[in-house]
Design a protein around this motif. Structure first.
Motif, PDB file in Angstrom:
ATOM      1  N   GLU A   1      25.672  32.544  55.469  1.00 24.00           N
ATOM      2  CA  GLU A   1      24.646  31.928  54.534  1.00 24.00           C
ATOM      3  C   GLU A   1      23.174  31.923  55.268  1.00 24.00           C
ATOM      4  O   GLU A   1      22.284  32.339  54.720  1.00 24.00           O
ATOM      5  CB  GLU A   1      25.037  30.374  54.546  1.00 24.00           C
ATOM      6  CG  GLU A   1      25.956  30.191  53.295  1.00 24.00           C
ATOM      7  CD  GLU A   1      27.497  30.034  54.055  1.00 24.00           C
ATOM      8  OE1 GLU A   1      27.604  30.583  55.195  1.00 24.00           O
ATOM      9  OE2 GLU A   1      28.132  29.731  53.330  1.00 24.00           O
ATOM     10  N   GLU A   2      23.058  31.727  56.569  1.00 24.63           N
ATOM     11  CA  GLU A   2      21.771  31.627  57.084  1.00 24.63           C
ATOM     12  C   GLU A   2      21.133  33.226  57.199  1.00 24.63           C
ATOM     13  O   GLU A   2      20.125  33.446  56.695  1.00 24.63           O
ATOM     14  CB  GLU A   2      21.899  31.562  58.716  1.00 24.63           C
ATOM     15  CG  GLU A   2      22.376  29.946  58.925  1.00 24.63           C
ATOM     16  CD  GLU A   2      22.289  29.700  60.432  1.00 24.63           C
ATOM     17  OE1 GLU A   2      22.384  28.456  60.747  1.00 24.63           O
ATOM     18  OE2 GLU A   2      22.691  30.683  61.173  1.00 24.63           O
TER      19      GLU A   2
ATOM     20  N   THR B   1      33.948  36.877  52.971  1.00 27.11           N
ATOM     21  CA  THR B   1      32.613  37.245  52.613  1.00 27.11           C
ATOM     22  C   THR B   1      31.941  37.446  51.243  1.00 27.11           C
ATOM     23  O   THR B   1      31.059  37.098  50.829  1.00 27.11           O
ATOM     24  CB  THR B   1      32.288  38.833  53.409  1.00 27.11           C
ATOM     25  OG1 THR B   1      32.930  38.830  54.657  1.00 27.11           O
ATOM     26  CG2 THR B   1      30.995  39.334  53.326  1.00 27.11           C
ATOM     27  N   VAL B   2      33.102  37.854  50.526  1.00 23.18           N
ATOM     28  CA  VAL B   2      32.745  37.916  48.966  1.00 23.18           C
ATOM     29  C   VAL B   2      32.494  36.522  48.387  1.00 23.18           C
ATOM     30  O   VAL B   2      31.662  36.538  47.622  1.00 23.18           O
ATOM     31  CB  VAL B   2      33.926  38.566  48.256  1.00 23.18           C
ATOM     32  CG1 VAL B   2      33.767  38.730  46.696  1.00 23.18           C
ATOM     33  CG2 VAL B   2      33.934  40.144  48.612  1.00 23.18           C
ATOM     34  N   VAL B   3      33.355  35.419  48.656  1.00 22.22           N
ATOM     35  CA  VAL B   3      33.082  34.096  48.115  1.00 22.22           C
ATOM     36  C   VAL B   3      31.793  33.691  48.645  1.00 22.22           C
ATOM     37  O   VAL B   3      30.942  33.129  47.706  1.00 22.22           O
ATOM     38  CB  VAL B   3      34.150  33.389  48.628  1.00 22.22           C
ATOM     39  CG1 VAL B   3      34.110  31.870  48.312  1.00 22.22           C
ATOM     40  CG2 VAL B   3      35.522  33.789  47.867  1.00 22.22           C
ATOM     41  N   THR B   4      31.433  33.662  49.805  1.00 21.35           N
ATOM     42  CA  THR B   4      30.038  33.436  50.305  1.00 21.35           C
ATOM     43  C   THR B   4      29.057  33.978  49.648  1.00 21.35           C
ATOM     44  O   THR B   4      28.024  33.256  49.081  1.00 21.35           O
ATOM     45  CB  THR B   4      30.139  33.424  51.832  1.00 21.35           C
ATOM     46  OG1 THR B   4      31.269  33.002  52.609  1.00 21.35           O
ATOM     47  CG2 THR B   4      28.688  32.836  52.363  1.00 21.35           C
ATOM     48  N   MET B   5      29.084  35.461  49.637  1.00 23.33           N
ATOM     49  CA  MET B   5      27.787  36.127  48.721  1.00 23.33           C
ATOM     50  C   MET B   5      27.858  35.742  47.226  1.00 23.33           C
ATOM     51  O   MET B   5      26.906  35.527  46.880  1.00 23.33           O
ATOM     52  CB  MET B   5      28.077  37.450  49.163  1.00 23.33           C
ATOM     53  CG  MET B   5      27.794  37.708  50.335  1.00 23.33           C
ATOM     54  SD  MET B   5      27.292  39.774  50.381  1.00 23.33           S
ATOM     55  CE  MET B   5      27.618  40.044  52.166  1.00 23.33           C
TER      56      MET B   5
ATOM     57  N   MET C   1      26.173  32.083  47.022  1.00 23.90           N
ATOM     58  CA  MET C   1      24.792  32.019  47.412  1.00 23.90           C
ATOM     59  C   MET C   1      23.919  33.286  46.708  1.00 23.90           C
ATOM     60  O   MET C   1      22.834  32.840  46.122  1.00 23.90           O
ATOM     61  CB  MET C   1      24.961  32.299  48.987  1.00 23.90           C
ATOM     62  CG  MET C   1      25.034  31.034  49.764  1.00 23.90           C
ATOM     63  SD  MET C   1      24.398  30.995  51.296  1.00 23.90           S
ATOM     64  CE  MET C   1      22.519  31.194  50.882  1.00 23.90           C
ATOM     65  N   ALA C   2      24.302  34.433  46.950  1.00 20.50           N
ATOM     66  CA  ALA C   2      23.495  35.786  46.696  1.00 20.50           C
ATOM     67  C   ALA C   2      23.456  35.798  45.147  1.00 20.50           C
ATOM     68  O   ALA C   2      22.548  36.243  44.413  1.00 20.50           O
ATOM     69  CB  ALA C   2      23.915  36.782  47.377  1.00 20.50           C
TER      70      ALA C   2
ATOM     71  N   VAL D   1      34.389  32.658  41.788  1.00 15.97           N
ATOM     72  CA  VAL D   1      33.142  31.921  42.138  1.00 15.97           C
ATOM     73  C   VAL D   1      31.927  32.239  41.280  1.00 15.97           C
ATOM     74  O   VAL D   1      31.027  31.437  41.549  1.00 15.97           O
ATOM     75  CB  VAL D   1      32.949  31.832  43.693  1.00 15.97           C
ATOM     76  CG1 VAL D   1      34.085  31.398  44.445  1.00 15.97           C
ATOM     77  CG2 VAL D   1      32.490  33.324  43.823  1.00 15.97           C
ATOM     78  N   ALA D   2      32.151  33.096  40.543  1.00 12.03           N
ATOM     79  CA  ALA D   2      30.633  33.684  39.703  1.00 12.03           C
ATOM     80  C   ALA D   2      30.566  32.687  38.574  1.00 12.03           C
ATOM     81  O   ALA D   2      31.424  32.005  38.112  1.00 12.03           O
ATOM     82  CB  ALA D   2      31.031  35.086  39.319  1.00 12.03           C
ATOM     83  N   PRO D   3      29.212  32.462  38.592  1.00 12.24           N
ATOM     84  CA  PRO D   3      28.973  31.565  37.430  1.00 12.24           C
ATOM     85  C   PRO D   3      29.306  32.228  35.843  1.00 12.24           C
ATOM     86  O   PRO D   3      29.893  33.296  35.636  1.00 12.24           O
ATOM     87  CB  PRO D   3      27.246  31.605  37.314  1.00 12.24           C
ATOM     88  CG  PRO D   3      26.827  32.523  38.663  1.00 12.24           C
ATOM     89  CD  PRO D   3      28.045  33.263  39.123  1.00 12.24           C
TER      90      PRO D   3
END
Lengths: 186, 523
Positions: B90-91, B128-132, B135-136, B480-482
């Motif tokens: 995240e950071e 990694t995919v879930v975090t991004m 967030m991204a 996790v996508a919108p």
């Protein structure tokens, strides 16, 4: 059927206790291997028994967790079709799998390892290397132990498959999934 | 039909059953064991299989249990999952986003950069995919990025953890490949067996991994430059500025981990297993920073103590049990003992606070089930290939690959094509474990360089995470996508990245030194 489901529940509890206990070996594994590293690189010292205990910890961790991993349904499936099928059909697939693949495999492993382990105990087999842990027969016992635990877990799941097919249970894998955290090996 | 001819039919049928039954959704490990048991029984009944071959199973399982290399698997998995809890992803995303945001396609580039950094500190694809994705992706969509372009960038960046060392799947690949290599040499009657290690494979994958990141970034910049509408730049005033101090504090933890873990492996100082335990401890300390309390304050001190210990170890001779110890070494040893104490206190308090928060239990749970799944699949595949070989399968594969046009290249191409196609349904771990024991010895006996082959396989199988219907990366991102992002956007978006992957595969295939030069230079 009530009795069989109660039996399945008891076997599940056994599997859960085993899984929830051995998972802590993961921390132990990290700590022992790290201690080996610190001793080796900072103090130029290594103990064979300590290095072997890393192997023992890892082997115990995964061999005793194979059954539990089946209980929580974390053995990878290609669920392209499976995910769309009805609960009955899934139960049928898993029941056939247990009868044709899991139980014979467990039997085979026990058959193939019995003599191997028995000889080790009878001869009082020493450590793998001089200065190693003198517990080799017990390490080898993990092989039939894995098969036995897996067979018991498979039996529990098979009983619940029957219950699903008889319309007495909604799913044969009620303990499915960990914590919703997706973690493919990477 | 002769007995050997019958065996030739049975082994082909066995492989076909494997492929067919995998689609029923039965766990892959049980499909392997089931096929093995059923075909061993058939073969025995028909007199083309000797059931006593199966006695070797116990010894093989024991070999898997006592493999020092494979201990790296649970350790790297532990490290990766712990790292996810430390929130460094995240950071990094935040910092890189404000750093690159001003250029067109900048957010996509920052996703690739973060993916590469996480990959070098053992990225886990799903995490990694879930975090991004959480967030991204919303940030990119808010800025008007094309949905496919955004999702494709995230999925591709997430899978970099597979190819950029250290990676769990490369440990598995290294292990099965070295077994195949030994077998190939034995079959050729060589007496001095050469080996291939996981460390060499890591080194071999380094340059191709960076090449891949380069291709991604180049593509992202080019697409955004040609078509600004799909990835607009962010006006300077809307971007939060990121100070050098902040950037440094975000970058230092992953960089230290990368240097400690990857550096010690590539430098030939530590084995992957040893380095993985250091990484696991480092990740634990990083995660403890998030817990607050005394553990959070102690964690950085413990990290510094570990660095100090490494420094002392390099500068002084601190071997235990010597008779005469010079004064300088004696003082260093006293200092080292103190540092060990600090490190132990920091680490134990980190574990304690993570344990109380329930984080440690979840990390251990995932580590255990993922490791058990991988090891079970290895054992299942051992049994499968035992029976397959007992039925004469290896001979069949050799004949099949020999009749293909194009010699070695033809054989390699067809194996790569089969693996690519299998990637639509299975992922890296399963394909590696199933296919390499079968075709590896034959290909390597043709004189193919094992490291080059390993790297080609790794690049090829990275697509297995990206190809529908069974790409793990797509699957996790869809989760996790919108809501406005559909499966179609994700499928559409991944196509160019799979193409880039195949481009990288052809480049490394055409220029083998890309994979073989670094390991030769280092080891």
């Amino acid at each position: 059927m009530q009795l069989l489901l109660a039996l399945a529940g008891a076997l599940d509890r056994l599997g859960r206790v085993a899984g929830k206990t051995v998972r802590w070996l993961a921390v132990l594994l990290v700590l022992i291997q790290f201690a080996v590293v610190v001793l080796r690189y900072a103090f130029g010292t290594s103990y064979i028994w300590l290095q072997e205990s890393v192997l023992y910890t890892n082997a115990t961790l995964f061999m005793l967790a194979i059954a539990y991993t089946f209980l929580v349904d974390q053995h990878v499936r290609v669920d392209l079709l499976y995910a769309r099928w009805s609960a009955r059909r899934r139960a049928l697939v898993d029941l056939s799998g247990i009868l044709l693949a899991v139980l014979p495999f467990c039997g085979l492993v026990i058959w193939a390892s019995w003599g191997y382990v028995a000889v080790s105990f009878r001869m009082g087999e020493g450590p793998m290397q001089v200065g190693g842990l003198p517990l080799l027969p017990f390490l080898k016992s993990l092989i039939p132990a894995m098969a036995t635990l897996l067979a018991l877990q498979a039996l529990a799941i098979a009983l619940r498959c029957l219950a699903v097919l008889a319309g007495r249970a909604p799913t044969h894998l009620p303990h499915r999934g960990g914590h919703g955290a997706p973690e493919a090996a990477g | 039909m002769s007995a050997s001819g019958l065996g030739g039919v049975l082994d082909a049928l066995m492989f076909a059953s494997l492929c067919g039954l995998i689609l029923t959704g039965l766990p892959v490990v049980f499909v392997l064991t089931g096929c093995a048991v059923v075909f061993a029984a058939f073969g025995t009944a028909l007199g083309v299989f000797d059931p006593f071959l199966l006695r070797a199973l116990a010894q093989r399982v024991f070999g898997t249990m006592t493999s020092e290399v494979l201990v790296a698997i649970p350790l790297f998995v532990f490290m990766g999952i712990m790292l996810e809890r430390s929130k460094i992803a995240e950071e990094l995303l935040e910092a890189m986003g404000s750093l690159f945001g001003r250029i067109r396609g900048g957010l996509a580039v920052s996703v690739s950069a973060v993916g590469a950094l996480l990959a070098a500190s053992t990225g886990i694809v799903g995490a990694t995919v879930v975090t991004m994705g959480l967030m991204a992706l919303p940030a990119m969509l808010r800025r008007g990025y094309d949905k496919g372009f955004a999702t494709g960038s995230i999925c591709a960046a997430g899978t970099l953890g597979q190819i950029i060392p250290p990676s769990t799947v490369m440990v598995i690949l290294g292990e099965v490949l070295s077994a195949a290599y030994q077998q190939a040499q034995l079959a050729q009657g060589k007496f001095t067996i050469e080996t291939v290690s996981v460390g060499q494979l890591f080194a071999g994958a380094m340059i191709p991994g960076l090449l891949l990141v380069g291709l991604y970034v180049l593509y992202q910049l080019l697409r955004a430059w040609l078509d600004p509408a799909i990835a607009p730049s962010i006006p300077r005033e809307e971007l939060g500025t990121v100070g050098a101090r902040r950037l440094l504090s975000v970058l230092v933890p992953p960089l230290v981990l990368i240097v400690a873990v990857l550096g010690s492996i590539l430098g030939g100082i530590a084995t992957p297993t040893e380095a993985a335990s250091v990484g696991a401890v480092g990740a634990t300390l990083l995660a403890a920073r998030r817990q607050g309390g005394a553990a959070a304050r102690l964690a950085p001190i413990a990290g510094l103590a570990a660095l100090g210990l490494a420094l002392l170890g390099a500068l002084f001779d601190m071997r235990l049990g010597r008779e005469l110890v010079p004064t300088g070494d004696r003082a260093a040893m006293a200092g080292a003992a103190f540092l060990v104490l600090v490190l132990a206190i920091g680490l134990l308090s980190a574990l304690w606070s993570l344990g109380r928060a329930g984080v440690l239990g979840r990390v251990c749970e995932s580590t255990t089930t993922i490791s058990a799944m991988i090891f079970a699949t290895l054992i299942g595949a051992t049994l499968f290939s035992l029976v397959f070989r007992g039925l004469g399968g290896e001979e069949t594969v050799r004949e099949l690959l020999a009749v293909l046009p194009g010699g070695t290249w033809g054989a390699l191409a067809i194996v790569m094509a089969v693996m690519f196609l299998m990637g639509f349904f299975l992922d890296f771990v399963e394909i590696t474990i199933i296919v390499i024991p079968i075709v590896g010895p034959v290909l390597l006996a043709m004189g193919i360089d094992p490291i080059w082959l390993g790297v080609l396989i790794a690049i090829n199988l990275q697509t297995s995470f990206l190809t529908p219907p069974f790409g793990f990366a797509l699957f996790y991102l869809a989760g996790v996508a919108p809501k406005e992002v559909g499966a179609r956007d994700i499928y559409r978006g991944i196509v160019p990245f799979v193409a880039l992957q195949l481009l990288a595969l052809s480049i490394v295939a055409a220029f083998p030194p890309l994979a073989t030069w670094l390991p030769r230079a280092l080891f």
